[in-house]
Design a protein around this motif. Structure first.
Motif, PDB file in Angstrom:
ATOM      1  N   GLN A   1       0.843  -1.205   0.000  1.00 62.58           N
ATOM      2  CA  GLN A   1       0.000   0.000   0.000  1.00 62.58           C
ATOM      3  C   GLN A   1       0.876   1.253   0.000  1.00 62.58           C
ATOM      4  O   GLN A   1       0.619   2.187  -0.770  1.00 62.58           O
ATOM      5  CB  GLN A   1      -0.935  -0.017   1.220  1.00 62.58           C
TER       6      GLN A   1
ATOM      7  N   GLU B   1       1.039   4.024  -2.911  1.00 65.68           N
ATOM      8  CA  GLU B   1       0.778   5.451  -2.667  1.00 65.68           C
ATOM      9  C   GLU B   1       1.949   6.308  -3.150  1.00 65.68           C
ATOM     10  O   GLU B   1       1.745   7.395  -3.703  1.00 65.68           O
ATOM     11  CB  GLU B   1       0.512   5.698  -1.181  1.00 65.68           C
TER      12      GLU B   1
ATOM     13  N   VAL C   1      -3.628  -0.264  -5.237  1.00 70.99           N
ATOM     14  CA  VAL C   1      -4.005   1.107  -4.895  1.00 70.99           C
ATOM     15  C   VAL C   1      -4.917   1.634  -5.998  1.00 70.99           C
ATOM     16  O   VAL C   1      -4.513   1.734  -7.152  1.00 70.99           O
ATOM     17  CB  VAL C   1      -2.762   2.013  -4.729  1.00 70.99           C
TER      18      VAL C   1
END
Length: 127
Positions: free
Chosen positions: A3, A7, A37
């Protein structure tokens, strides 16, 4: 960990987009998606990158995909409708604007654009 990496790729993609490095931006957004994501802003920038590169079918598909994945993200409806209008696809543009108005009935810009299409006036302005 994935994650955070995703990002970071989205952030780098947005920076690349803003610097005019559109292919790099698209690659970063795709990589972020592969890591799980899925952000509306990344999809929105992807659609605009395709548009800026003159890849109209890819831009149309990217806006439509964004709307399917994030149906509450109204800027995508407006930009898709504008692009459809520019392509002469007035019925599709009107349908897109009506879908936006179902989500937000008092959206002034969507109402104005729909009225322009119905009366045959107005330019296919961007949001």
């Amino acid at each position: 960990m994935k994650q955070l990496r995703g990002e970071a790729l989205v952030a780098r993609g947005i920076a690349s987009f803003n610097a005019g490095r559109l292919r790099e931006a698209l690659a970063d957004f795709r990589a972020a998606t592969r890591l799980g994501v899925d952000r509306e802003d990344a999809r929105y920038f992807s659609a605009h990158a395709h548009l800026s590169l003159g890849e109209i079918p890819a831009a149309l598909a990217a806006f439509a995909d964004l709307i399917r994945a994030h149906p509450g993200y109204l800027p995508a409806y407006l930009d898709l409708a504008g692009l459809l209008h520019q392509q002469g696809r007035l019925l599709d543009a009107a349908k897109t604007l009506r879908a936006a108005l179902k989500r937000e009935p008092d959206h002034a810009q969507a109402r104005r654009r729909l009225a322009e299409i119905k009366t045959g006036g107005g330019a296919a302005a961007k949001s």
